[in-house]
Design an enzyme around this catalytic site. Structure first.
Site, PDB file in Angstrom:
ATOM      1  N   LYS A 169      -4.916  10.414 -19.171  1.00  9.27           N
ATOM      2  CA  LYS A 169      -4.977  11.142 -20.444  1.00  9.27           C
ATOM      3  C   LYS A 169      -3.706  10.888 -21.258  1.00  9.27           C
ATOM      4  O   LYS A 169      -3.438   9.757 -21.608  1.00  9.27           O
ATOM      5  CB  LYS A 169      -5.241  12.621 -20.152  1.00  9.27           C
ATOM      6  CG  LYS A 169      -6.349  12.866 -19.109  1.00  9.27           C
ATOM      7  CD  LYS A 169      -7.726  12.447 -19.570  1.00  9.27           C
ATOM      8  CE  LYS A 169      -8.754  12.430 -18.441  1.00  9.27           C
ATOM      9  NZ  LYS A 169      -8.872  13.644 -17.662  1.00  9.27           N
ATOM     10  N   TYR A 189     -10.645  21.763 -14.358  1.00  6.63           N
ATOM     11  CA  TYR A 189     -11.265  20.450 -14.464  1.00  6.63           C
ATOM     12  C   TYR A 189     -12.490  20.397 -13.538  1.00  6.63           C
ATOM     13  O   TYR A 189     -12.398  20.665 -12.343  1.00  6.63           O
ATOM     14  CB  TYR A 189     -10.253  19.360 -14.095  1.00  6.63           C
ATOM     15  CG  TYR A 189     -10.842  17.985 -14.214  1.00  6.63           C
ATOM     16  CD1 TYR A 189     -11.162  17.462 -15.449  1.00  6.63           C
ATOM     17  CD2 TYR A 189     -11.111  17.227 -13.084  1.00  6.63           C
ATOM     18  CE1 TYR A 189     -11.731  16.210 -15.563  1.00  6.63           C
ATOM     19  CE2 TYR A 189     -11.676  15.971 -13.194  1.00  6.63           C
ATOM     20  CZ  TYR A 189     -11.984  15.471 -14.440  1.00  6.63           C
ATOM     21  OH  TYR A 189     -12.553  14.236 -14.547  1.00  6.63           O
ATOM     22  N   ASP A 226      -1.802  21.715 -12.532  1.00  3.92           N
ATOM     23  CA  ASP A 226      -2.382  20.586 -13.256  1.00  3.92           C
ATOM     24  C   ASP A 226      -1.917  20.718 -14.701  1.00  3.92           C
ATOM     25  O   ASP A 226      -2.385  21.590 -15.438  1.00  3.92           O
ATOM     26  CB  ASP A 226      -3.914  20.619 -13.139  1.00  3.92           C
ATOM     27  CG  ASP A 226      -4.584  19.451 -13.880  1.00  3.92           C
ATOM     28  OD1 ASP A 226      -3.931  18.823 -14.735  1.00  3.92           O
ATOM     29  OD2 ASP A 226      -5.778  19.194 -13.599  1.00  3.92           O
ATOM     30  N   ARG A 284       0.841  -1.203   0.000  1.00  2.00           N
ATOM     31  CA  ARG A 284       0.000   0.000   0.000  1.00  2.00           C
ATOM     32  C   ARG A 284       0.879   1.257   0.000  1.00  2.00           C
ATOM     33  O   ARG A 284       0.419   2.346  -0.327  1.00  2.00           O
ATOM     34  CB  ARG A 284      -0.978   0.018   1.181  1.00  2.00           C
ATOM     35  CG  ARG A 284      -2.190   0.916   0.887  1.00  2.00           C
ATOM     36  CD  ARG A 284      -3.188   0.996   2.040  1.00  2.00           C
ATOM     37  NE  ARG A 284      -2.564   1.548   3.214  1.00  2.00           N
ATOM     38  CZ  ARG A 284      -2.464   0.939   4.386  1.00  2.00           C
ATOM     39  NH1 ARG A 284      -2.971  -0.262   4.564  1.00  2.00           N
ATOM     40  NH2 ARG A 284      -1.853   1.521   5.401  1.00  2.00           N
TER      41      ARG A 284
HETATM   42  C1  PLP Z   1      -9.247  13.998 -16.362  1.00  2.00           C
HETATM   43  C2  PLP Z   1      -8.653  15.160 -15.687  1.00  2.00           C
HETATM   44  C3  PLP Z   1      -8.488  15.180 -14.291  1.00  2.00           C
HETATM   45  C4  PLP Z   1      -8.970  14.049 -13.415  1.00  2.00           C
HETATM   46  O1  PLP Z   1      -8.270  12.872 -13.665  1.00  2.00           O
HETATM   47  P1  PLP Z   1      -8.881  11.381 -13.467  1.00  2.00           P
HETATM   48  O2  PLP Z   1      -7.742  10.521 -13.891  1.00  2.00           O
HETATM   49  O3  PLP Z   1     -10.085  11.273 -14.355  1.00  2.00           O
HETATM   50  O4  PLP Z   1      -9.234  11.239 -12.029  1.00  2.00           O
HETATM   51  C5  PLP Z   1      -7.888  16.285 -13.726  1.00  2.00           C
HETATM   52  N1  PLP Z   1      -7.469  17.335 -14.486  1.00  2.00           N
HETATM   53  C6  PLP Z   1      -7.618  17.349 -15.820  1.00  2.00           C
HETATM   54  C7  PLP Z   1      -7.156  18.532 -16.597  1.00  2.00           C
HETATM   55  C8  PLP Z   1      -8.220  16.273 -16.466  1.00  2.00           C
HETATM   56  O5  PLP Z   1      -8.374  16.304 -17.795  1.00  2.00           O
END
Ligand code: PLP
Length: 384
Positions: free
Chosen positions: A202, A104, A177, A52
């Protein structure tokens, strides 16, 4: 290997050149073990106790991502959301954070509900304006400034270096992000960021077949240890197989992103001249509001994401999305297949997303095929 002279693209392609020391395999095994043998002297010379906290299958993806971002350390998480929320959970109730209005959607929603109820003082600002960030940040009170650049789904740019200076002067950290930019296009740590976050679901993975997240730390300091502890305590780790798939996907990050950028730039230019399109939002267009900041902090291209605002409003936008054949109507982004989405209907009431907007995630198909398909959908929706 003389790592200093090898480019990031080459490091990614070979997953840092790792070779299995026992079998000489060029691809690592998947370690399924949940626990590790304790030494006779009661120690753990392997450095591992229980899965973990960590797993050898995470090592390659984490080491590679840290190198690509120019950071000290990386941690992979069970999702982008668990990576992002860890950054806020590392703070204390009462702390002030400055976050973008356009970001997001699920993270924005979590900040406005759970994080606020937990006691964080969350201030939403127009993060594409450095003066708005400066006005919101309070010296000694603000603990974290959060950016998303380019920001979903308008692709507004935030000036990372300017925000870092404001945050650091006030004693706050800067988190970015960077899901949409990827390390191919922007390396936020070079511009002063302390933490880089990715939805690895992504571009990093790139094949729409795992949910994963990642953080990269500029320094291996006490704050980083706290983030690591949060992952181990909450158990927001990635499964072993998913960690392996993530590393497999990251090997082709550079060619996939380069291809998507070229296609997106060409599609943005063509759609900007399309009679049924009101406006194209894309950082690579000189007419785009964030273009100057994009030129300053993005390299190798302006990303594979763009949005188009359809003449005829919401109905025309939904009717267009209904008529595509090659583009796939689905949420998410950064995969090899191109996706189209009417964002306002998924974000619901209170969204800052214009109702006539279709979000496009450009994959690695031929861009001429993508243009033709959306063009026929626009024409058929217009005549319907
Ligand atoms: C998809 C996304 C997230 C969240 O990620 P998950 O893997 O779906 O939890 C956060 N920020 C951006 C810009 C995203 O495109």
């Amino acid at each position: 290997m003389t790592k200093k002279t090898v480019s990031a693209a080459s490091l990614a392609a070979q997953a840092m050149g790792w070779i299995d020391p026992v079998t000489r395999a060029v691809v690592p095994p998947i370690h399924m073990a949940s626990t590790y043998l304790r030494d006779e002297d009661n120690g753990y010379s392997s450095g591992r106790i229980y899965a973990r906290a960590d797993n050898p299958t995470f090592d390659q993806a984490e080491t590679t991502l840290a190198a690509l971002e120019g950071g000290a350390k990386a941690l992979i998480f069970s999702s982008g959301m668990s990576a992002a929320t860890a950054c806020f959970l590392a703070l204390a109730p009462g702390d002030h954070v400055v976050v973008p209005k356009v970001m997001y959607w699920s993270l924005r929603n979590w900040l406005a509900t759970f994080a606020t109820n937990w006691g964080l003082k969350v201030e939403f600002v127009d993060a594409d304006r450095t003066d708005a960030i400066a006005a919101a940040v309070k010296k000694g009170v603000t603990k974290l400034v959060w950016l998303e650049t380019p920001a979903n789904p308008t692709w507004a740019l935030s000036d990372i270096a300017a925000a870092a200076e404001i945050a650091h002067k006030a004693g706050a950290l800067l988190g970015v992000d960077s899901t949409v930019a990827t390390p191919v296009l922007t390396r936020p740590i070079e511009h002063g960021a302390d933490i880089v976050m990715h939805s690895a679901t992504k571009y990093l993975n790139g094949h729409s077949d795992i949910i994963a997240g990642a953080l990269v730390g500029a320094r291996d300091d006490d704050h980083w240890k706290k983030l690591r502890a949060i992952r181990a305590q909450l158990g927001t780790i990635l499964g072993q197989t998913e960690a392996w798939l993530l590393m497999r996907g990251m090997r082709t990050l550079y060619p996939r992103v380069a291809w998507a950028c070229r296609s997106a730039q060409s599609l943005a230019e063509k759609f900007a001249a399309h009679p049924m399109i009101e406006e194209v939002l894309y950082p690579g267009l000189p007419s785009f509001a964030g273009h100057a900041v994009a030129r300053k902090q993005m390299t190798n291209g302006f990303g594979g994401m763009l949005s188009v605002r359809i003449k005829g409003g919401e109905r025309a936008a939904i009717a267009t999305a209904a008529r595509v054949e090659l583009w796939k109507r689905a949420t998410s982004l950064g995969g090899v297949e191109s996706l189209i989405e009417h964002r306002a209907s998924i974000e619901g009431p209170g969204t800052p997303c214009p109702p006539d907007l279709l979000r496009l995630s450009v994959g690695v198909e031929e861009s001429a095929d993508l243009f033709e398909d959306l063009d026929q959908a626009l024409k058929r929706a217009h005549n319907a």
